[in-house]
Scaffold this motif. Structure first.
Motif, PDB file in Angstrom:
ATOM      1  N   ALA A   1      51.597  20.528  47.113  1.00 44.26           N
ATOM      2  CA  ALA A   1      52.834  19.653  47.056  1.00 44.26           C
ATOM      3  C   ALA A   1      53.686  20.441  46.653  1.00 44.26           C
ATOM      4  N   ARG A   2      53.507  21.111  45.542  1.00 46.10           N
ATOM      5  CA  ARG A   2      54.745  21.828  44.860  1.00 46.10           C
ATOM      6  C   ARG A   2      55.068  23.135  45.617  1.00 46.10           C
ATOM      7  N   ALA A   3      54.227  23.678  46.509  1.00 50.03           N
ATOM      8  CA  ALA A   3      54.410  24.892  47.355  1.00 50.03           C
ATOM      9  C   ALA A   3      55.325  24.268  48.444  1.00 50.03           C
ATOM     10  N   ALA A   4      54.960  23.245  49.013  1.00 50.79           N
ATOM     11  CA  ALA A   4      55.710  22.580  49.913  1.00 50.79           C
ATOM     12  C   ALA A   4      57.070  22.247  49.766  1.00 50.79           C
ATOM     13  N   TRP A   5      57.192  21.661  48.348  1.00 52.41           N
ATOM     14  CA  TRP A   5      58.588  21.445  48.160  1.00 52.41           C
ATOM     15  C   TRP A   5      59.381  22.797  47.773  1.00 52.41           C
ATOM     16  N   ALA A   6      58.791  23.714  47.529  1.00 50.58           N
ATOM     17  CA  ALA A   6      59.535  25.033  47.479  1.00 50.58           C
ATOM     18  C   ALA A   6      59.905  25.425  48.816  1.00 50.58           C
ATOM     19  N   LEU A   7      59.251  25.192  49.889  1.00 53.73           N
ATOM     20  CA  LEU A   7      59.457  25.570  51.135  1.00 53.73           C
ATOM     21  C   LEU A   7      60.878  24.586  51.691  1.00 53.73           C
ATOM     22  N   ALA A   8      60.718  23.522  51.220  1.00 58.81           N
ATOM     23  CA  ALA A   8      61.637  22.603  51.789  1.00 58.81           C
ATOM     24  C   ALA A   8      63.100  22.780  50.954  1.00 58.81           C
ATOM     25  N   CYS A   9      62.797  23.592  49.808  1.00 57.54           N
ATOM     26  CA  CYS A   9      64.313  23.948  49.185  1.00 57.54           C
ATOM     27  C   CYS A   9      64.879  24.990  49.794  1.00 57.54           C
ATOM     28  N   GLY A  10      63.996  25.787  50.494  1.00 58.76           N
ATOM     29  CA  GLY A  10      64.681  27.015  51.296  1.00 58.76           C
ATOM     30  C   GLY A  10      63.787  28.265  50.968  1.00 58.76           C
ATOM     31  N   ALA A  11      62.730  28.124  50.293  1.00 57.10           N
ATOM     32  CA  ALA A  11      61.886  29.406  49.933  1.00 57.10           C
ATOM     33  C   ALA A  11      61.167  29.703  51.181  1.00 57.10           C
ATOM     34  N   ASP A  12      60.922  31.217  51.281  1.00 60.43           N
ATOM     35  CA  ASP A  12      60.116  31.747  52.204  1.00 60.43           C
ATOM     36  C   ASP A  12      58.478  31.712  52.189  1.00 60.43           C
ATOM     37  N   PHE A  13      58.380  32.005  50.803  1.00 63.25           N
ATOM     38  CA  PHE A  13      57.019  32.132  50.326  1.00 63.25           C
ATOM     39  C   PHE A  13      57.108  31.413  48.952  1.00 63.25           C
ATOM     40  N   VAL A  14      55.653  31.414  48.574  1.00 65.52           N
ATOM     41  CA  VAL A  14      55.352  31.018  47.128  1.00 65.52           C
ATOM     42  C   VAL A  14      54.366  32.152  46.499  1.00 65.52           C
ATOM     43  N   ASN A  15      54.851  32.114  45.324  1.00 61.22           N
ATOM     44  CA  ASN A  15      53.746  33.179  44.214  1.00 61.22           C
ATOM     45  C   ASN A  15      53.202  32.173  43.269  1.00 61.22           C
ATOM     46  N   THR A  16      52.181  32.567  43.132  1.00 59.92           N
ATOM     47  CA  THR A  16      51.558  31.681  41.695  1.00 59.92           C
ATOM     48  C   THR A  16      50.524  32.782  41.121  1.00 59.92           C
ATOM     49  N   ALA A  17      50.741  32.859  39.792  1.00 58.21           N
ATOM     50  CA  ALA A  17      49.852  33.611  39.114  1.00 58.21           C
ATOM     51  C   ALA A  17      48.599  32.861  38.360  1.00 58.21           C
ATOM     52  N   ARG A  18      48.912  31.825  37.686  1.00 63.73           N
ATOM     53  CA  ARG A  18      48.100  30.908  36.949  1.00 63.73           C
ATOM     54  C   ARG A  18      47.223  30.109  37.974  1.00 63.73           C
ATOM     55  N   GLY A  19      47.711  29.855  39.158  1.00 64.04           N
ATOM     56  CA  GLY A  19      46.715  29.211  40.188  1.00 64.04           C
ATOM     57  C   GLY A  19      45.674  29.900  40.456  1.00 64.04           C
ATOM     58  N   PHE A  20      45.809  31.370  40.857  1.00 59.15           N
ATOM     59  CA  PHE A  20      44.780  32.192  41.096  1.00 59.15           C
ATOM     60  C   PHE A  20      44.065  32.291  39.777  1.00 59.15           C
ATOM     61  N   MET A  21      44.602  32.630  38.704  1.00 58.94           N
ATOM     62  CA  MET A  21      43.632  32.512  37.499  1.00 58.94           C
ATOM     63  C   MET A  21      42.893  31.423  37.425  1.00 58.94           C
ATOM     64  N   PHE A  22      43.179  30.106  37.560  1.00 59.15           N
ATOM     65  CA  PHE A  22      41.952  29.081  37.659  1.00 59.15           C
ATOM     66  C   PHE A  22      41.285  29.075  38.668  1.00 59.15           C
ATOM     67  N   SER A  23      41.608  29.817  40.067  1.00 58.93           N
ATOM     68  CA  SER A  23      40.569  30.084  41.091  1.00 58.93           C
ATOM     69  C   SER A  23      39.427  31.024  40.710  1.00 58.93           C
ATOM     70  N   LEU A  24      40.094  31.842  39.800  1.00 60.12           N
ATOM     71  CA  LEU A  24      38.839  32.809  39.255  1.00 60.12           C
ATOM     72  C   LEU A  24      37.997  32.025  37.890  1.00 60.12           C
ATOM     73  N   GLY A  25      38.663  30.916  37.633  1.00 55.46           N
ATOM     74  CA  GLY A  25      37.348  30.317  36.652  1.00 55.46           C
ATOM     75  C   GLY A  25      38.429  29.797  35.044  1.00 55.46           C
ATOM     76  N   CYS A  26      39.687  30.382  35.188  1.00 56.26           N
ATOM     77  CA  CYS A  26      40.388  30.275  33.874  1.00 56.26           C
ATOM     78  C   CYS A  26      40.168  28.746  33.330  1.00 56.26           C
ATOM     79  N   VAL A  27      40.084  28.511  32.134  1.00 54.23           N
ATOM     80  CA  VAL A  27      39.774  27.099  31.740  1.00 54.23           C
ATOM     81  C   VAL A  27      41.055  26.622  30.647  1.00 54.23           C
ATOM     82  N   GLN A  28      42.121  27.576  30.826  1.00 56.83           N
ATOM     83  CA  GLN A  28      43.281  27.335  29.723  1.00 56.83           C
ATOM     84  C   GLN A  28      43.083  27.453  28.273  1.00 56.83           C
ATOM     85  N   ALA A  29      42.211  28.614  28.112  1.00 59.23           N
ATOM     86  CA  ALA A  29      41.960  28.565  26.653  1.00 59.23           C
ATOM     87  C   ALA A  29      43.009  29.090  25.788  1.00 59.23           C
TER      88      ALA A  29
END
Length: 500
Positions: free
Chosen positions: A380-408
């Motif tokens: 939803a946040r990425a779709a908002w960025a596209l609606a604002c005018g972005a071409d792409f979205v970068n995320t660091a912590r999203g991919f950290m969560f995908s690796l198993g980050c537990v926000q320690a």
């Protein structure tokens, strides 16, 4: 014999009591005579419970006391969303959402009366970066990509899993300012090579930008583009810090720095002090490498962007960056001073439309691709960025969560319990690359899929048709307003005299 054993047991018990008593006495005397901590001076020994519970408090709050939508920087509902996407479990919930539709700032998409049928949907097209200006433009296939996280800040297993996952999903991976590591290449991902303020990985013996090193990196097929980092959202005006404990011989060799010494980069490029010098650097890197060159920056206002665009129009479109990565002030996967992390730079909510509007005003929107970053971990946040005018979205912590980050929140302490941001082999053991790279890939693919799903519900064939009128933001009075009313599209520059 039994009498002797009894005597020994009693003696051992007495010895233990004496040791414990002696330890407590020493502890008591030490606390009551020290002068730094008032609590310990007034309440010796038991006063340590205060610091113990304070340390554990953040973990108890996370799991027992805070609601699903309360925790910061990412609440449990958001993390759970990312975990489900990474595990390929689908972002499906039951009995209704806990998202407060009346909370100021809440995002609402404008559903179409007649959404697009599956047979009428079109794949979201890739976009070329640097086409017509770089000898080897880069065709980017994925909307969602891996933002800059340095090798060194991240562990080798984490970087390898991210690279393998990115290759599997068809997204790119930004190296961060720590230079290009073998793990980046080994995983097979498309790489954006970041040039940080310390020039790690592209520096000569004197720490200056090396033409020879740039050519060597450009010869690597996996390196698709270069990104000059001016600042990052977590700490604009402050260079990166890698503690000495993390500067291993391998990392020191990659960065071109001493082993076991704090790696501290300057707060800006020493050879870039104005927009003209920035454009000179962009042209230099693109000419040497033949590959697209962009910039990464946090945004504090319009002045910098206006000066940059004015300089581009004076000097020619061939001097422009091929992309601008806009990092919101809420960004930051690594360590940062709290004063900067809390209060420096605009949020991506405000920074992104300002950047896009400025490019439109100066007639540069088609020339410069825009990448958005800053807690954009959900579709939803990425779709908002596209609606604002972005071409792409970068995320660091999203991919950290995908690796198993537990926000320690231990990224800077070399004690990450999931092995993502530590060089302790015992902790790295928990991150199994062959398992986690699949979660990285699934997160990227499912993010793209859900972004398209939102687009279809808005009556669009694919996600690149998003515009500001497709999203609304809730205001202080609880009602929502269309984003194109909050940020109207500006009139493009007409080329008449008087701009400068």
């Amino acid at each position: 014999m039994s009498t002797m054993m009894g005597v020994l047991q009693v003696s051992l018990g007495v010895l233990i009591v004496m040791l414990v008593g002696g330890g407590l006495t020493y502890w008591y005397v030490q606390d009551i005579t020290q002068k730094k901590h008032a609590i310990l001076r007034n309440y010796p020994v038991i006063g340590h419970l205060r610091y113990f519970f304070e340390q554990l408090g953040e973990y108890f709050r996370q799991y027992f006391f805070l609601g699903d939508r309360e925790e910061m920087p990412f609440n449990r509902a958001t993390r759970g969303w990312v975990y489900r996407l990474a595990k390929n479990e689908g972002g499906v919930i039951g009995f209704g959402s806990t998202y407060d539709l009346h909370q100021p700032g809440a995002l609402l998409f404008v559903n179409a009366g007649f959404p697009v049928l599956e047979e009428d949907q079109a794949p979201t097209p890739p976009l070329a970066i640097g086409e017509g200006y770089a000898a080897k433009p880069f065709v980017a296939r994925s909307i969602v990509n891996i933002s800059g996280m340095s090798y060194g800040a991240l562990s080798r297993p984490a970087v390898l899993a991210l690279s393998k996952g990115a290759a599997e999903a068809g997204c790119w991976m930004d190296t961060g300012e720590g230079g290009l590591a073998p793990a980046h290449i080994e995983g097979g991902a498309d790489i954006i090579m970041q040039i940080g303020t310390a020039k790690y990985g592209v520096r000569d013996a004197d720490g200056q930008l090396s033409d020879e090193r740039l050519r060597e990196l450009a010869a690597i097929d996996a390196v698709k583009a270069f990104e000059i980092k001016l600042s990052q959202g977590a700490k604009p005006g402050k260079g990166g810090v890698l503690p000495a404990a993390k500067v291993t011989p391998e990392i020191a060799a990659i960065r071109g720095i001493p082993v076991g010494v704090d790696s501290i980069s300057p707060n800006r490029h020493r050879d870039v002090g104005n927009v003209n010098e920035l454009l000179d650097m962009i042209v230099r890197v693109r000419t040497l490498t033949g590959k697209p060159v962009g910039i990464k920056t946090a945004i504090g206002g319009r002045r910098f962007l206006h000066e940059l665009c004015e300089a581009i129009l004076r000097r020619g479109l061939d001097t422009a960056p091929d992309f601008i990565a806009v990092d919101g002030g809420e960004g930051g996967s690594g360590a940062a001073p709290q004063a900067l992390a809390d209060h420096m730079a605009l949020s991506i909510d405000e920074a992104l439309p300002r950047v896009v509007d400025t490019l439109i005003e100066f007639g540069l929107r088609e020339r410069v691709r825009v990448i958005a970053a800053g807690k954009l971990v959900t579709s939803a946040r990425a779709a908002w960025a596209l609606a604002c005018g972005a071409d792409f979205v970068n995320t660091a912590r999203g991919f950290m969560f995908s690796l198993g980050c537990v926000q320690a929140m231990r990224c800077h302490q070399n004690t990450c319990p999931t092995g993502i941001t530590t060089h302790n082999p015992k902790l790295q053991r928990g991150l199994v690359v062959e398992e986690k790279y699949l979660r990285v890939a699934q997160y990227a693919r499912n993010m793209n899929r859900e972004i398209d799903m939102i687009a279809h519900a808005c009556g669009l064939r694919h996600a690149r048709e998003f515009r500001r009128e497709h999203v609304r933001r809730v205001q202080a009075d609880g009602t929502s307003e269309a984003f194109n009313m909050l940020y109207p599209y500006p009139e493009p520059f007409d080329g008449k005299a008087g701009l400068f």
